[in-house]
Design a protein around this motif. Structure first.
Motif, short mmCIF file in Angstrom:
data_model
loop_
_atom_site.label_atom_id
_atom_site.label_comp_id
_atom_site.label_asym_id
_atom_site.label_seq_id
_atom_site.Cartn_x
_atom_site.Cartn_y
_atom_site.Cartn_z
N GLU A 29 94.88 106.39 -37.73
CA GLU A 29 95.10 106.11 -36.31
C GLU A 29 93.91 105.39 -35.68
O GLU A 29 94.08 104.51 -34.84
N GLU A 30 92.70 105.73 -36.11
CA GLU A 30 91.50 105.13 -35.51
C GLU A 30 91.09 103.82 -36.16
O GLU A 30 90.42 103.01 -35.53
N ASN A 31 91.46 103.58 -37.42
CA ASN A 31 90.94 102.44 -38.15
C ASN A 31 91.94 101.36 -38.51
O ASN A 31 91.54 100.27 -38.92
N TRP A 32 93.23 101.65 -38.41
CA TRP A 32 94.21 100.66 -38.84
C TRP A 32 94.18 99.45 -37.92
O TRP A 32 94.22 99.59 -36.71
N ILE A 46 102.68 112.75 -43.90
CA ILE A 46 102.45 111.37 -44.30
C ILE A 46 102.35 110.53 -43.02
O ILE A 46 102.97 110.87 -42.01
N ILE A 47 101.54 109.49 -43.05
CA ILE A 47 101.47 108.57 -41.91
C ILE A 47 101.73 107.17 -42.44
O ILE A 47 101.23 106.80 -43.50
N THR A 48 102.54 106.43 -41.70
CA THR A 48 102.90 105.09 -42.15
C THR A 48 102.47 104.04 -41.12
O THR A 48 102.36 104.32 -39.93
N ALA A 49 102.23 102.85 -41.63
CA ALA A 49 102.00 101.66 -40.81
C ALA A 49 103.06 100.66 -41.25
O ALA A 49 103.09 100.26 -42.41
N LYS A 50 103.95 100.30 -40.32
CA LYS A 50 105.09 99.44 -40.67
C LYS A 50 105.04 98.14 -39.89
O LYS A 50 104.70 98.12 -38.71
N TYR A 51 105.43 97.09 -40.57
CA TYR A 51 105.54 95.76 -39.98
C TYR A 51 106.97 95.29 -40.24
O TYR A 51 107.41 95.27 -41.39
N ASP A 52 107.68 94.92 -39.19
CA ASP A 52 109.05 94.45 -39.33
C ASP A 52 109.12 92.95 -39.08
O ASP A 52 108.59 92.45 -38.08
#
Length: 122
Positions: A29-32, A46-52
């Protein structure tokens, strides 16, 4: 690599070190990086970072930032050492073409990300 892609990164704790997940979640959350307009979604473990529908090319600045962040994540959570790894990450990219797929992850990931295709009739 297709013109547009859907891209997902997932981060989670080593199953033997589940107590690490709050630190993993906070780190992501702090670094992405925010370039490319990612959707950050924390789930139970789990934590995800998604690009659509994003242009995902290695020479784009936000893509370079993402891979640099993955390197920092690996260093922060020791992802490449079998005896001491505390976290895992995985990656999947689906492009526009039927065979335009890419997957990967840390050395000891647990295959929690998968690609499924479906047939849609309009």
């Amino acid at each position: 690599m297709g013109y547009r892609s859907d891209v997902t990164f997932a981060f989670y704790a080593n199953p033997n070190k589940l107590e690490m997940f709050p630190a993993i979640k906070l780190w992501v959350e702090e670094n992405w990086p925010r370039g490319g307009d990612p959707f950050i979604e924390p789930l139970t473990d789990i934590i995800t970072a998604k690009y659509d529908h994003v242009k995902w090319y290695d020479d784009f600045d936000y893509v370079k930032d993402v891979w640099a962040t993955i390197e920092r994540f690996e260093a922060a959570f020791d992802t490449e050492e079998h005896q001491t790894y505390r976290a895992c990450w995985e990656f999947a990219r689906v492009g526009e073409g039927i065979s335009d797929l890419d997957m990967g992850g840390s050395a000891y990931h647990h295959y929690r990300v998968d690609i499924r295709r479906e047939i849609v009739v309009d």
